[in-house]
Design an enzyme around this catalytic site. Structure first.
Site, PDB file in Angstrom:
ATOM      1  N   GLU A 231     -10.111  -2.693   3.978  1.00  0.00           N
ATOM      2  CA  GLU A 231      -8.764  -1.497   4.504  1.00  0.00           C
ATOM      3  C   GLU A 231      -8.660  -0.198   4.119  1.00  0.00           C
ATOM      4  O   GLU A 231      -9.854   0.480   3.205  1.00  0.00           O
ATOM      5  CB  GLU A 231      -8.275  -2.448   3.907  1.00  0.00           C
TER       6      GLU A 231
ATOM      7  N   ASP B 151       0.654  -1.116  -0.552  1.00  0.00           N
ATOM      8  CA  ASP B 151      -0.001  -0.444   0.350  1.00  0.00           C
ATOM      9  C   ASP B 151       0.848   0.887  -0.467  1.00  0.00           C
ATOM     10  O   ASP B 151       1.697   1.158   1.103  1.00  0.00           O
ATOM     11  CB  ASP B 151      -1.441  -0.029   1.609  1.00  0.00           C
TER      12      ASP B 151
END
Ligand code: FRU
Length: 558
Positions: free
Chosen positions: A278, A109
């Protein structure tokens, strides 16, 4: 083993698919400098050589001249293969040319995206010691233009509270937290056997961070409790934190960034729920052609994406500083219709009120297995977000950020042609090395299918087409090259389209990825591909009628 440090990098020999990951420690005398999980290769064969794939670089310049101790259950022959160098060791493997990747090691990420003083900061989930998910730290890169990135040292490393999971940064202009006006403050999840939220602050323009002495700042009994995104909410004069908690998002508020009060939860009965939620984001965006704005809640979900595994969904609605309300609960909306667009978040404090998004270009179904060696995974191209309305519904538009135009090198050719059967147009891309942008305008006459294949001399191809009968845009990568590393990889992805008589497409092809933007980002599709040589040929076809490509341009990028 003991080593006297004579060069800035230790080169540690590792493999990309370790059978065995063991603890490796580095000591200066009694002082523990580093303790990580390390992907050892195979123990020495009979001829005494240790077998490894690449060198994992460990920066050691701060200990120059000292004798350090490396300790682990070393496989036989490992110690003889450790070397020191002046330069970062590189494997010679070809990285994408215009997408951000680490020099070496694993990334996932984007984290802590923040603009400050003319610099875009990109922090990211990083394992500096191997190409599998492990040892999560915040890697760091900086850019003044979103497209040329400079690598920086690790910004936040694991500590006693755990490894450093995803999160965000803000610029605390008014010193609400008391670390100093203009401090960059990072919020992240400390992950161990539980997940808690922590903060750290930087007083040197985002280079180094000091962890807040009273961490953690927020705890929970929930197992999945992570990825804080913090932003300033003008109307209530408060900081807001949105957090992913199991399959919902929780919203907290604060005046000083340290003490947080629970406000509300969002998620039950809304959108896709095939897996955990998420990496949230919550932003207010303008609706094109109007004076109106709406709030968008970005919600990454894994698994449960439209083609399996990870994907980014979003909700459009209102936010009053306490509660987000989704205006169309019956509709699931996806930000990108490919398989490799995940963990999307936007830059904080971006200039001109821009909302610039960046995604991790992979999918948890196979991210650890994609066929690269010394680095693994990169980010998408940056995209400017806005909203548009179609048939009474408001949707997200992801337009390639204007800075990408800077990457255009020579404009190769401009063509216009009519397609009513198959045309091999080998010369259009013939001297290309696998990094290019294609921009085309299509005028449909009466075709049912408008398509083209990108291919190479090995017969590897990606088939890209509009099916105007089914109102779908498609990309088929099942014969795109190396696909066998995961049965979840060779797939066809589909996006719903409006199917107008004139359509524009922009494609960014960069060695191992294809990102397509239709009609300036009204739909986007991002897919990884691993051809064994560049797709340097293109062939157009029509089914059930004809169409004209009224403009076709290829640009080399960089
Ligand atoms: C998303 C994610 C986050 C987490 C991070 C760990 O890809 O699972 O939820 O913080 O990766 O690396």
């Amino acid at each position: 083993m003991q080593l006297t440090i004579k060069h800035p990098f230790l080169c540690l020999p590792v493999v990309s698919h370790p059978k065995d990951t063991r603890v490796l420690k580095l000591f200066d005398g009694e002082k523990l400098l580093l303790c990580v999980y390390f992907p050892f290769g195979e123990a020495a064969a009979d001829n005494g050589t240790y077998s490894y794939e690449y060198l994992s670089p460990l920066p050691v310049s701060e200990w120059m001249g000292r004798t350090l101790t490396l300790s682990a259950e070393f496989p036989a022959g490992f110690e003889d293969a450790v070397t020191q160098t002046d330069e970062l060791p590189v494997s010679g493997e070809v990285h994408p040319a215009v997408h951000f990747t680490a020099n070496a090691g694993w990334i996932n990420d984007p984290n802590g995206l923040v603009y400050d003083n003319g610099t875009y900061h990109l922090y990211y989930q990083h394992n500096p010691f191997g190409v599998n998910w492990n040892n999560m730290s915040w890697g760091h890169a900086t850019s003044t233009d979103l497209v040329n990135w400079e690598h920086q040292p690790i910004a936040i490393a694991p500590d006693a509270l755990g490894t450093i999971f995803s999160g965000s940064c803000v610029v605390d202009k008014d010193n609400t937290a008391g670390f100093g006006a203009g401090a960059i403050i990072a919020f992240y999840t400390s992950a161990s056997d539980r997940q808690v939220q922590s903060m750290a602050y930087s007083l040197d323009n985002g280079k180094t961070f000091k962890k807040y002495a009273r961490n953690p700042i927020l705890t929970s009994t929930q197992r999945d409790f992570r990825d804080p995104k913090v932003f300033w909410h003008d109307a209530t004069d408060k900081w807001i934190m949105i957090l992913a908690v199991g399959q919902e998002m929780q919203i907290y508020s604060s005046a000083n960034l340290k003490d947080w009060a629970y406000e509300s939860s969002f998620g039950e009965g809304q959108g896709a729920h095939g897996g955990v939620w998420e990496c949230p984001d919550l932003i207010e965006l303008p609706i094109e052609g109007t004076e109106l704005k709406k709030w968008v809640l970005i919600c990454n979900i894994n698994p449960g994406g439209p083609f399996g595994g990870s994907a980014t969904q979003y909700f459009v609605g209102t936010f009053d500083g306490k509660k987000f309300v989704n205006e169309s609960p019956k509709n699931t909306k996806w930000m990108d219709w490919g398989k490799d667009h995940y963990a999307t978040v936007t830059w904080s404090n971006a200039p001109e009120g821009r909302h610039i998004a960046l995604a991790w270009m992979s999918n948890w179904q196979y991210a650890n297995n994609v066929p690269t060696t010394q680095y693994r995974s990169g980010n998408s191209v940056p995209r400017d977000l806005s909203l548009y309305t179609s048939a009474g519904e408001t949707y997200l538009k992801s337009s390639p950020s204007r800075e990408l135009l800077k990457l255009r090198g020579k404009e190769e050719k401009k063509h216009s042609f009519k397609v009513d059967r198959t045309y091999n147009m080998d010369k259009l891309l013939s001297d290309n090395t696998g990094t290019y942008e294609i921009e085309m305008t299509i005028k449909n006459r009466n075709a049912e299918v408008i398509g083209f294949q990108l291919f190479n001399s090995k017969g590897e191809e990606v088939d890209i087409y509009y099916n105007l009968v089914e109102k779908k845009f498609a990309m088929d990568r099942s014969k795109s090259g190396v696909v066998s590393f995961s049965s979840d990889f060779p797939v066809l992805t589909l996006a719903p389209i409006e199917g107008n008589s004139e359509m524009t497409l922009r494609l960014f092809v960069d060695k191992s990825s294809i990102e397509v933007f239709g009609d300036d980002g009204r739909f986007a599709m991002t897919n990884l591909v691993f051809p064994s040589e560049p797709y340097n040929r293109i062939s157009f076809y029509a089914k059930g009628g004809s169409y004209a490509v009224s403009s076709f341009k290829v640009y080399k990028l960089k």
